[in-house]
Scaffold this motif. Structure first.
Motif, PDB file in Angstrom:
ATOM      1  N   HIS A 320      87.229  33.983  67.058  1.00  0.00           N
ATOM      2  CA  HIS A 320      86.462  34.554  66.538  1.00  0.00           C
ATOM      3  C   HIS A 320      84.759  34.500  66.875  1.00  0.00           C
ATOM      4  N   LEU A 321      83.752  35.080  65.481  1.00  0.00           N
ATOM      5  CA  LEU A 321      82.376  35.389  66.385  1.00  0.00           C
ATOM      6  C   LEU A 321      81.836  34.608  64.777  1.00  0.00           C
ATOM      7  N   ARG A 322      80.571  34.557  64.793  1.00  0.00           N
ATOM      8  CA  ARG A 322      79.828  33.997  63.740  1.00  0.00           C
ATOM      9  C   ARG A 322      78.120  35.060  63.878  1.00  0.00           C
ATOM     10  N   VAL A 323      77.899  35.058  62.194  1.00  0.00           N
ATOM     11  CA  VAL A 323      77.510  36.232  62.464  1.00  0.00           C
ATOM     12  C   VAL A 323      75.989  35.158  61.403  1.00  0.00           C
ATOM     13  N   THR A 324      74.463  34.917  61.552  1.00  0.00           N
ATOM     14  CA  THR A 324      73.391  34.495  61.078  1.00  0.00           C
ATOM     15  C   THR A 324      73.049  36.093  59.429  1.00  0.00           C
ATOM     16  N   VAL A 325      72.889  34.847  58.519  1.00  0.00           N
ATOM     17  CA  VAL A 325      72.544  36.313  57.602  1.00  0.00           C
ATOM     18  C   VAL A 325      71.051  36.380  57.515  1.00  0.00           C
ATOM     19  N   GLY A 326      71.114  38.031  57.754  1.00  0.00           N
ATOM     20  CA  GLY A 326      69.105  38.140  57.641  1.00  0.00           C
ATOM     21  C   GLY A 326      68.943  38.676  56.351  1.00  0.00           C
ATOM     22  N   LYS A 327      67.695  39.551  57.196  1.00  0.00           N
ATOM     23  CA  LYS A 327      67.247  40.251  55.916  1.00  0.00           C
ATOM     24  C   LYS A 327      68.187  41.466  56.041  1.00  0.00           C
ATOM     25  N   PRO A 328      67.984  41.788  54.144  1.00  0.00           N
ATOM     26  CA  PRO A 328      68.642  42.851  54.383  1.00  0.00           C
ATOM     27  C   PRO A 328      69.112  44.687  55.219  1.00  0.00           C
ATOM     28  N   ASP A 329      67.871  44.437  55.335  1.00  0.00           N
ATOM     29  CA  ASP A 329      67.980  45.982  56.593  1.00  0.00           C
ATOM     30  C   ASP A 329      68.254  45.240  58.180  1.00  0.00           C
ATOM     31  N   GLU A 330      68.189  44.200  58.270  1.00  0.00           N
ATOM     32  CA  GLU A 330      69.465  43.525  59.350  1.00  0.00           C
ATOM     33  C   GLU A 330      70.582  43.201  59.079  1.00  0.00           C
ATOM     34  N   ASN A 331      70.819  42.957  57.982  1.00  0.00           N
ATOM     35  CA  ASN A 331      72.769  43.266  57.469  1.00  0.00           C
ATOM     36  C   ASN A 331      73.224  44.203  58.199  1.00  0.00           C
ATOM     37  N   SER A 332      72.370  45.399  57.272  1.00  0.00           N
ATOM     38  CA  SER A 332      72.958  46.713  57.219  1.00  0.00           C
ATOM     39  C   SER A 332      72.645  47.001  58.394  1.00  0.00           C
ATOM     40  N   LEU A 333      72.147  46.943  59.564  1.00  0.00           N
ATOM     41  CA  LEU A 333      72.479  47.083  60.822  1.00  0.00           C
ATOM     42  C   LEU A 333      73.317  46.703  61.444  1.00  0.00           C
ATOM     43  N   PHE A 334      73.589  45.327  61.028  1.00  0.00           N
ATOM     44  CA  PHE A 334      75.111  44.719  62.156  1.00  0.00           C
ATOM     45  C   PHE A 334      76.182  45.535  60.564  1.00  0.00           C
ATOM     46  N   LEU A 335      76.470  45.561  59.859  1.00  0.00           N
ATOM     47  CA  LEU A 335      77.625  46.493  59.759  1.00  0.00           C
ATOM     48  C   LEU A 335      77.902  47.561  59.805  1.00  0.00           C
ATOM     49  N   ASP A 336      76.913  48.358  60.486  1.00  0.00           N
ATOM     50  CA  ASP A 336      76.844  49.402  60.732  1.00  0.00           C
ATOM     51  C   ASP A 336      77.423  49.978  62.595  1.00  0.00           C
ATOM     52  N   ALA A 337      77.081  48.826  62.865  1.00  0.00           N
ATOM     53  CA  ALA A 337      77.171  48.664  64.197  1.00  0.00           C
ATOM     54  C   ALA A 337      78.936  47.801  64.218  1.00  0.00           C
ATOM     55  N   LEU A 338      79.249  47.687  63.842  1.00  0.00           N
ATOM     56  CA  LEU A 338      80.187  46.019  63.502  1.00  0.00           C
ATOM     57  C   LEU A 338      81.392  47.779  63.004  1.00  0.00           C
ATOM     58  N   ALA A 339      80.633  48.448  61.965  1.00  0.00           N
ATOM     59  CA  ALA A 339      81.492  49.132  62.087  1.00  0.00           C
ATOM     60  C   ALA A 339      82.395  49.934  63.014  1.00  0.00           C
ATOM     61  N   ASN A 340      81.256  50.432  63.684  1.00  0.00           N
ATOM     62  CA  ASN A 340      81.850  51.457  64.908  1.00  0.00           C
ATOM     63  C   ASN A 340      82.082  50.482  65.945  1.00  0.00           C
ATOM     64  N   ALA A 341      81.744  49.672  66.193  1.00  0.00           N
ATOM     65  CA  ALA A 341      82.457  48.545  67.155  1.00  0.00           C
ATOM     66  C   ALA A 341      84.661  48.724  66.876  1.00  0.00           C
ATOM     67  N   ILE A 342      84.036  47.959  65.577  1.00  0.00           N
ATOM     68  CA  ILE A 342      85.680  48.244  65.287  1.00  0.00           C
ATOM     69  C   ILE A 342      86.412  49.532  65.639  1.00  0.00           C
ATOM     70  N   ASP A 343      85.587  50.752  65.141  1.00  0.00           N
ATOM     71  CA  ASP A 343      86.352  51.886  65.700  1.00  0.00           C
ATOM     72  C   ASP A 343      87.292  52.104  67.086  1.00  0.00           C
ATOM     73  N   GLY A 344      85.788  51.456  67.720  1.00  0.00           N
ATOM     74  CA  GLY A 344      86.042  51.195  69.521  1.00  0.00           C
ATOM     75  C   GLY A 344      87.310  50.743  69.985  1.00  0.00           C
ATOM     76  N   VAL A 345      87.804  49.969  68.952  1.00  0.00           N
ATOM     77  CA  VAL A 345      88.345  48.622  69.428  1.00  0.00           C
ATOM     78  C   VAL A 345      90.118  49.361  68.933  1.00  0.00           C
ATOM     79  N   LYS A 346      90.078  50.261  67.674  1.00  0.00           N
ATOM     80  CA  LYS A 346      91.704  51.411  67.212  1.00  0.00           C
ATOM     81  C   LYS A 346      91.618  52.357  68.196  1.00  0.00           C
ATOM     82  N   SER A 347      90.509  52.812  69.364  1.00  0.00           N
ATOM     83  CA  SER A 347      90.571  54.440  69.572  1.00  0.00           C
ATOM     84  C   SER A 347      90.659  53.733  70.689  1.00  0.00           C
TER      85      SER A 347
END
Length: 347
Positions: A320-347
Motif C-alpha cells: 500500500h501507498l497513501r496520497v494526500t488530497v492536494g490542489k486540483p493541479d497537484e492531483n492531476s500531476l499525481f494521476l499522470d505520474a501514477l499512470a506512467n508508473a503503472i505502465d512501467g510496472v507492466k513493461s
C-alpha cells in the motif's frame, strides 16, 4: 548505551522523503493556507505580545474559553495541546506508564503506540481484521485503549458499537479525532455519559500544521490533572494561544477548504479507479491505495517530484501507498505520474 533505558524505539518513526517537489502529498496537510489578511491580524497580535514574558494563566483561560466555544465544548472540559500529539502523550501520562497496560490496533497512527514507549506504558498492538475493523473482544484488561477515528492511514471509521464496547470497560478510552473536520463524526455529545472518554483534536490537518495546536477534551477532573502535568500555560507559546483565542475567525476558512478537499478527494479516487488502482473509501483528506510493486511506483513518483507516503513497513499494508488530497493541479500531476508508473510496472 547503558544509561539509556531499555526498550526505547530506535530510528525515525515518521520517515518522509526530502528534496524539492512539484506536489507534496505525503503528510496530510492542507493544500491551502489561511488568507493573508487573517495571518496579518494574528501576527500583529503576536508582535504586540511581550516575548520576554511567559504566557500567563489568565491568557490561557481566555484562549481556551474562546477555543472551546468555537469547538462547541465546555471550557472546563478542554485543554489546549501541542497538536493532537500533545493529547496522545497526555493520556499516556494520565493512564499509562509504569506497569500499566495500553492497547492499540495496527495499522494506525504510529504516535498512539510511540507515545506509550516514551511514557513507559506496557503497550500491546493488535493487527486489525479484514477491512481494518477492530475486534472488541480484545478490549478487556487494559488501563488505556487508543483508537483513531477516522483512522490513519486507512481513512476508515470505527463502528459505533465497537467504540461503545471500549467505553464500557474500566480503561481510559482515547479517541483521536484529528480528521474530524473531514469526517464530521465525533463522540463529544457522549462526554457526559462516559467519564472514561478522552477525545483528541487537531488544527493541523485543516490549514495549520505549522502551528502545532490541538485539544484534549474530557471530563473536568481529567482536564485539571492534565493541565497540572503539563504546567499549563507554560507548555504553549504566545502564538499558539493567540490562534486558539482567534479560532472562531479561522473556522469559516477551515469549513470552506475541507468542503473543497472532500470534493477533490472523490474526484481523485475516481481517477485512480479508472487506472485500475484499488482504493479505499476515506473519511479524511487522504486516500490509501494498493498497487503491484509499490516500491517501484513510490520511487517513480518521487523521481517526478511527487511526494506521497510509502506504507509498506506498517503491518498489514505491505502493498500500500497513501496520497494526500492536494490542489486540483497537484492531483492531476499525481494521476499522470501514477499512470506512467503503472505502465512501467507492466513493461
Amino acid at each position: 548505551h547503558q544509561y539509556i533505558r531499555c526498550q526505547l524505539p530506535e530510528g525515525d518513526p515518521f520517515p518522509v522523503a526530502s528534496g524539492q517537489c512539484v506536489a507534496k502529498l505525503d503528510q496530510n496537510e492542507s493544500p491551502r493556507d489561511l488568507p493573508d489578511n487573517l495571518k496579518a491580524r494574528i501576527t500583529s497580535r503576536l508582535t504586540s505580545s511581550a516575548w520576554t514574558r511567559y504566557p500567563q494563566p489568565e491568557t490561557y483561560r481566555l484562549a481556551k474559553s474562546s477555543f472551546a466555544e468555537a469547538l462547541g465544548v465546555d471550557p472546563d472540559c478542554l485543554a489546549i495541546t501541542n497538536g493532537c500529539d500533545g493529547a496522545i502523550q497526555g493520556v499516556h501520562f494520565l493512564a499509562g506508564g509504569g506497569k500499566r497496560r495500553g492497547l492499540c490496533f495496527t495499522p494506525t497512527y504510529p504516535m498512539l503506540s510511540h507515545a506509550g514507549y516514551l511514557a513507559g506504558t506496557n503497550m500491546r498492538t493488535v493487527l486489525a481484521g479484514p477491512d481494518y475493523q477492530i475486534d472488541p473482544s480484545e478490549f478487556h484488561g487494559y488501563d488505556l485503549i487508543l483508537l483513531a477515528n477516522p483512522n490513519n492511514p486507512t481513512g476508515t471509521l470505527t463502528e459505533d458499537c465497537v467504540i461503545e464496547k471500549a467505553l464500557d470497560t474500566d480503561a481510559l478510552v482515547f479517541l483521536d479525532e484529528a480528521y474530524f473536520d473531514f469526517s464530521q463524526k465525533t463522540w463529544l455529545p457522549l462526554l457526559g455519559k462516559y467519564q472514561n472518554l478522552c477525545i483528541g483534536r487537531s488544527c493541523s490537518k485543516a490549514m495549520m500544521a505549522g502551528l502545532r495546536i490541538g485539544a484534549l477534551i474530557s471530563n473536568p477532573k481529567v482536564i485539571r490533572v492534565y493541565e497540572s502535568l503539563v504546567t499549563a500555560p507554560y507548555h504553549l507559546s504566545h502564538l499558539q494561544l493567540i490562534v486558539a483565542e482567534m479560532y472562531a475567525e479561522v473556522l469559516p476558512h477551515v469549513k470552506t477548504i475541507t468542503n473543497e478537499i472532500r470534493h477533490e478527494r472523490e474526484s481523485l479516487r475516481t481517477g485512480m479507479n479508472v487506472l485500475g488502482v484499488e482504493t479505499y473509501a476515506s473519511a479524511t483528506n487522504f486516500i490509501l491505495f494498493k498497487v503491484n510493486n509499490p516500491e517501484f511506483i513510490f520511487r517513480e513518483l518521487l523521481n517526478n517530484g511527487i511526494r506521497i507516503r510509502n506504507m509498506q513497513k506498517i503491518p498489514g499494508l505491505q502493498s500500500h501507498l497513501r496520497v494526500t488530497v492536494g490542489k486540483p493541479d497537484e492531483n492531476s500531476l499525481f494521476l499522470d505520474a501514477l499512470a506512467n508508473a503503472i505502465d512501467g510496472v507492466k513493461s
